[in-house]
Design a protein around this motif. Structure first.
Motif, mmCIF file in Angstrom:
data_model
loop_
_atom_site.group_PDB
_atom_site.id
_atom_site.type_symbol
_atom_site.label_atom_id
_atom_site.label_comp_id
_atom_site.label_asym_id
_atom_site.label_seq_id
_atom_site.Cartn_x
_atom_site.Cartn_y
_atom_site.Cartn_z
ATOM 1 N N SER A 21 -38.978 13.165 37.099
ATOM 2 C CA SER A 21 -39.927 13.259 35.541
ATOM 3 C C SER A 21 -39.692 13.191 34.563
ATOM 4 O O SER A 21 -39.799 12.662 33.368
ATOM 5 N N TRP A 46 -49.736 14.594 31.070
ATOM 6 C CA TRP A 46 -50.919 14.109 31.379
ATOM 7 C C TRP A 46 -49.323 13.147 32.436
ATOM 8 O O TRP A 46 -50.129 12.467 33.414
ATOM 9 N N ASP A 49 -47.641 14.170 35.092
ATOM 10 C CA ASP A 49 -49.219 14.569 36.147
ATOM 11 C C ASP A 49 -48.726 13.171 36.700
ATOM 12 O O ASP A 49 -49.057 12.838 38.030
ATOM 13 N N GLN A 50 -48.231 12.088 36.608
ATOM 14 C CA GLN A 50 -49.226 10.884 37.236
ATOM 15 C C GLN A 50 -47.399 10.785 37.736
ATOM 16 O O GLN A 50 -47.893 9.471 38.730
ATOM 17 N N ILE A 53 -47.864 11.121 41.680
ATOM 18 C CA ILE A 53 -48.827 10.488 42.106
ATOM 19 C C ILE A 53 -47.878 9.108 42.347
ATOM 20 O O ILE A 53 -47.519 8.151 43.606
ATOM 21 N N VAL A 54 -47.322 8.118 41.195
ATOM 22 C CA VAL A 54 -46.967 6.900 41.656
ATOM 23 C C VAL A 54 -45.284 6.915 42.059
ATOM 24 O O VAL A 54 -44.607 6.313 42.561
ATOM 25 N N LEU A 71 -47.019 3.837 32.726
ATOM 26 C CA LEU A 71 -48.039 4.837 32.197
ATOM 27 C C LEU A 71 -48.512 5.411 30.492
ATOM 28 O O LEU A 71 -49.471 5.323 30.672
ATOM 29 N N ARG A 75 -52.128 4.539 28.752
ATOM 30 C CA ARG A 75 -53.036 5.906 27.651
ATOM 31 C C ARG A 75 -53.348 5.093 26.923
ATOM 32 O O ARG A 75 -53.923 5.891 26.060
ATOM 33 N N THR A 89 -54.865 0.215 36.937
ATOM 34 C CA THR A 89 -55.060 1.862 37.442
ATOM 35 C C THR A 89 -53.690 2.329 38.483
ATOM 36 O O THR A 89 -53.283 1.162 38.590
ATOM 37 N N ILE A 90 -54.059 3.831 38.553
ATOM 38 C CA ILE A 90 -52.559 3.921 40.079
ATOM 39 C C ILE A 90 -52.440 3.312 40.578
ATOM 40 O O ILE A 90 -51.542 3.297 41.295
#
Length: 284
Positions: A21, A46, A49-50, A53-54, A71, A75, A89-90
């Motif tokens: 990341s 942010w 962090d996302q 998740i992805v 992302l 945003r 959405t995620i």
């Protein structure tokens, strides 16, 4: 006569989400500097962090760059260039990444090879300039290092990660040296073809074959190929988002009327992990 284990790297041996990341954000800033003008540390945090998740949708490292930019467009509406970012959405990224990826690559006029080269270059520069922090941004899952050190079975790494990065992490984090001819990294061909190569080697005849992977789609591709009927297949996940996302995928498969997977916990190979076994019967 013995066992052969073909192990994926990211998500099976190594939790590289933090490093990949951060590398992707560094590379994205180089690739699209104007888009990051005015992007502060809060937005960057942010995005990172996302990315945790992805992460399960990523098959090859360069896709991290695409996810970072997507992302950012979600945003910051003012910099949007893609037709898919508005309202995305995620959860929709997790469900539809294979459809979203070609759309954004075309709309952003990006080429896979260019992104692969850039992502590798950024990682190389990070390693050259600060090896300890690059290593520190990765971690091996509990029990994996000892399992590799003391394995009595024949072990191969089959990954879409560039081989030199997998080798560096094996040496630095696990203290393990796996011969280069046993690390099949980016550029060695699809995993399905690598498995065929491994099973055809004369020295592997008679061995029980095991393939451990963290992506359901990859295992489905193996199941579809009758030449690979001899492989025992395992879907592995760990605590955190991996558990919840992959459990959701499997539950969706089962409640949708297509039961592909028999649950079977195995602790002896990698303590702290859970394997989902694909029985031979689903291949017919």
């Amino acid at each position: 006569m013995g066992d052969l284990y073909a192990l994926d790297f990211d998500g099976v041996i190594c939790d590289s989400c933090g490093e990949s990341s951060l590398s992707a954000v560094k590379a994205a800033k180089l690739r699209w500097p104007r888009l990051f003008d005015g992007v502060d540390s809060t937005i960057e945090a942010w995005i990172v962090d996302q990315m945790h998740i992805v992460r399960p949708v990523v098959e090859t490292g360069y896709e991290n760059l695409l996810l970072v930019r997507l992302l950012l467009e979600i945003r910051v509406p003012s910099i949007r260039k893609s037709s898919v970012a508005a309202g995305l959405t995620i959860e929709e990224i997790l469900e539809n990444w294979s459809k979203l990826k070609p759309v954004i690559m075309e709309e952003w006029d990006e080429k896979r090879d260019d992104l692969v080269e850039l992502f590798g270059k950024v990682r190389d520069e990070w390693i050259d300039n600060d090896l300890s922090s690059w290593i520190g941004a990765n971690r091996f899952y509990p029990g994996v290092s000892d399992a590799l050190k003391f394995a009595s079975s024949r072990v191969y790494i089959v990954t879409t990660k560039q081989s030199r990065f997998a080798d560096a992490l094996l040496r630095e984090l696990a203290g393990v040296t796996i011969p280069s001819d046993r690390i099949y990294g980016l550029g060695t061909g699809p995993k399905v073809e690598v498995l065929k190569q491994l099973q055809s080697k004369p020295e592997h005849q008679g061995l029980t074959l095991h393939f451990v992977e963290d992506r359901l789609a990859t295992l489905k591709n193996v199941i579809k190929d009758p030449e690979l009927d001899g492989w025992n297949l395992y879907l592995v996940f760990y605590c955190g988002m991996w558990v919840y996302f992959l459990s959701w995928v499997l539950l969706k498969q089962e409640t949708g009327g297509t039961t592909l997977i028999k649950r079977e916990k195995k602790q002896q190979a990698f303590p702290g992990s859970t394997f989902w076994t694909f029985p031979t019967s689903v291949r017919s």
